[in-house]
Design a protein around this motif. Structure first.
Motif: not given
Ligand SMILES: NC(=O)c1ccc[n+]([C@@H]2O[C@H](COP(=O)([O-])OP(=O)(O)OC[C@H]3O[C@@H](n4cnc5c(N)ncnc54)[C@H](OP(=O)(O)O)[C@@H]3O)[C@@H](O)[C@H]2O)c1
Length: 306
Positions: A10-13, A32-33, A89, A165, A168
């Motif tokens: 549901t998040g950005f990526l 998703s939660r 994680r 990654i 992004v």
């Molecule tokens: N964006 C970047 O630039 C980047 C760079 C390097 C690595 N990453 C990694 O790639 C992954 C995705 O990135 P993103 O930018 O899409 O992140 P995001 O927008 O924060 O999305 C992460 C998703 O994880 C779930 N989540 C959040 N907190 C949680 C918790 N406490 N327990 C279980 N689920 C939880 C949420 O889904 P629900 O609320 O629907 O459950 C959320 O939509 C992350 O692990 C991030 O660390 C991202």
């Protein structure tokens, strides 16, 4: 219809991937939660990222499982947030491993998110997957344990790929929008010394790389998902000012960044750590970046008509 399961989708990526794979004609299943309503080719399943229940059936016969679950690192690193950053994680990775073990027809490939921040603060040399040196400290420890937990999952019929990654850059989330606002307020000078490197990737390349990993069974192990030309922070800020046509950018010294980070509940590490990461294995595999230079990426993301 081929099926892709995205945990934490549901998040950005996850939403970038959802749009891409939906358009490619896949059925997308998102874990998703939050209970969410299904759309045409997108189904949502509730899970808690920790425990097995009937969501596990969604992994059956999937082309790919992509795990993006994790509490955002854009917060203060106090004890409670650190625990959530680790647990979200590691727990999700463990429970997905258990769920794959229960499948009659397990997913063909399991792609787990990881981070390019696993490498050390580096201004002196570029970090590739072979010769890159891992760092120390909280964020690096999270990355190490995240990857170790993934390695520990025994899923012999499923190919496993870790994506380290970089930051992004996209239109609908991530680091670019706050940077854009800062520059528009005239605060887009170098941040801290400005000599620290910024490894980045355009979201279009991120989704293409995930697609390539799914399609190409020869790819396994860990990959740096970063554009081939990291830039210094001073160059990043200059490119942003040029792209947005903002002539002035007041520099932000380290002490001011610390104060600002405290006020907006984040950490200066996200800006000051030198991430100097290159995609050696993707280049070796012949991946051609759509956006290899920051100038092209910013032009596309900030200037092109939506
Ligand atoms: N964006 C970047 O630039 C980047 C760079 C390097 C690595 N990453 C990694 O790639 C992954 C995705 O990135 P993103 O930018 O899409 O992140 P995001 O927008 O924060 O999305 C992460 C998703 O994880 C779930 N989540 C959040 N907190 C949680 C918790 N406490 N327990 C279980 N689920 C939880 C949420 O889904 P629900 O609320 O629907 O459950 C959320 O939509 C992350 O692990 C991030 O660390 C991202």
């Amino acid at each position: 219809m081929k099926k892709i399961v995205i945990a934490g989708g549901t998040g950005f990526l996850g939403q970038s991937l959802r749009a891409f794979f939906e358009q490619k004609g896949y059925q997308v299943v998102i874990l998703s939660r939050t209970p969410l309503s299904d759309q045409a080719n997108v189904k949502y399943h509730e899970w808690d990222g920790k425990h097995l229940w009937n969501w596990t059936g969604t992994l059956e016969d999937a082309e790919a499982l992509i795990n993006l679950t994790g509490k955002s690192v854009d917060c203060r690193y106090n004890a409670a947030n650190k625990k959530l950053i680790y647990d979200s994680r590691l727990d999700a990775t463990k429970v997905l491993g258990l769920a794959i073990g229960k499948c009659v027809k397990p997913p063909k490939v399991w792609i787990n998110a990881a981070s390019a921040t696993i490498y050390r603060h580096a201004v002196d040399k570029q970090m590739d997957e072979i010769t890159g040196e891992l760092g120390t400290g909280f964020s690096v420890d999270v990355c190490r344990k995240w990857e170790e937990t993934f390695q520990e999952q025994l899923v012999p019929e499923t190919r496993k790929v870790v994506l380290r990654i970089a930051i992004v850059l996209g239109k609908n989330g991530g680091a670019l929008q706050p940077l854009k606002k800062l520059v528009q307020f005239g605060l887009g000078g170098k941040q801290g010394p400005g000599t620290q490197f910024f490894s980045w990737i355009h979201e279009a390349d991120f989704v293409q790389i995930v697609d390539r990993v799914i399609q190409d069974p020869s790819l396994c192990g860990h990959y740096n998902v970063a554009a081939p030309q990291p830039v210094t922070n001073a160059d990043l800020m200059k490119s942003l000012r040029n792209t947005l046509h903002i002539p002035i950018g007041i520099p932000m010294p380290g002490w001011l960044l610390k104060l600002g980070a405290l006020m907006i509940n984040t950490e200066t590490e996200l800006i000051l750590k030198s991430r100097n990461v290159i995609p050696a294995k993707l280049s070796e595999a012949g991946y051609k970046f759509k956006f290899a230079t920051l100038k092209d990426a910013l032009n596309d993301l900030l200037c092109a008509k939506q």
